[in-house]
Design an enzyme around this catalytic site. Structure first.
Site, short mmCIF file in Angstrom:
data_model
loop_
_atom_site.label_atom_id
_atom_site.label_comp_id
_atom_site.label_asym_id
_atom_site.label_seq_id
_atom_site.Cartn_x
_atom_site.Cartn_y
_atom_site.Cartn_z
N GLU A 1 0.82 -1.20 0.00
CA GLU A 1 0.00 0.00 0.00
C GLU A 1 0.86 1.26 0.00
OE1 GLU A 1 -2.03 -3.11 2.71
OE2 GLU A 1 0.00 -2.34 2.39
N CYS B 1 -2.31 -0.91 7.43
CA CYS B 1 -1.84 -0.65 8.79
C CYS B 1 -1.80 0.86 9.03
CB CYS B 1 -0.46 -1.26 8.99
SG CYS B 1 0.86 -0.40 8.08
N CYS C 1 0.61 2.77 6.66
CA CYS C 1 0.08 2.90 5.30
C CYS C 1 -1.14 3.81 5.27
CB CYS C 1 -0.26 1.52 4.75
SG CYS C 1 1.23 0.50 4.47
#
Length: 145
Positions: A61, A89, A92
């Site tokens: 990502e 997460c 990201c």
């Protein structure tokens, strides 16, 4: 919560899951993502390379958000969708918030991921501050407008 993905979304989510499987086959953590234009063209794809690159930021990502910031106009970025095998997460998510991408669709939530991990989430790192606000703000004053 976001709407349930449609048939096109499911197709691209399956591609992201396929990239996650490819990552695992390569000895990496099993996460994959792709960036798709409004017309359905796959602009870029990536999978996790944290282990091979010896880089804790090598999440797909984040790599795609960086790519979009370098390669796309703000208008083109805003028209894209990132499809990813797992909910991004915190690292990201921060990059995605700054990337200008239109939306993110994920196949598995963080909560579902953590239920699969024997040890759960990463340990928290203690953060302390603010400690020098008056000094630190000098560099920022006027920067944001």
């Amino acid at each position: 919560m976001t709407p349930i993905p449609g048939p096109d979304d499911e197709h691209f989510l399956r591609e992201a899951v396929g990239l996650a499987a490819k990552a695992r086959s390569a000895g990496e953590a099993p996460f994959g993502s792709l960036l798709v234009a409004a017309d359905g063209e796959v602009l870029a794809e990536s999978y996790n390379t944290v282990l091979g690159d010896h880089d804790i930021t090598a999440h797909p990502e984040l790599k795609l958000a960086r790519w979009a910031a370098r390669e796309l106009t703000p208008e083109a970025a805003a028209a894209t969708t990132m499809f990813t095998s797992c909910q991004p997460c915190g690292m990201c998510t921060g990059a995605l918030a700054r990337s200008g991408l239109g939306r993110v669709v994920y196949a598995m939530s963080t909560e579902q991921l953590l239920a699969l991990k024997p040890s759960g989430d990463f340990p928290q790192v203690r953060q302390e501050g603010p400690a020098l606000y008056e000094e630190a703000r000098v560099a920022l004053e006027g920067y944001y407008g």
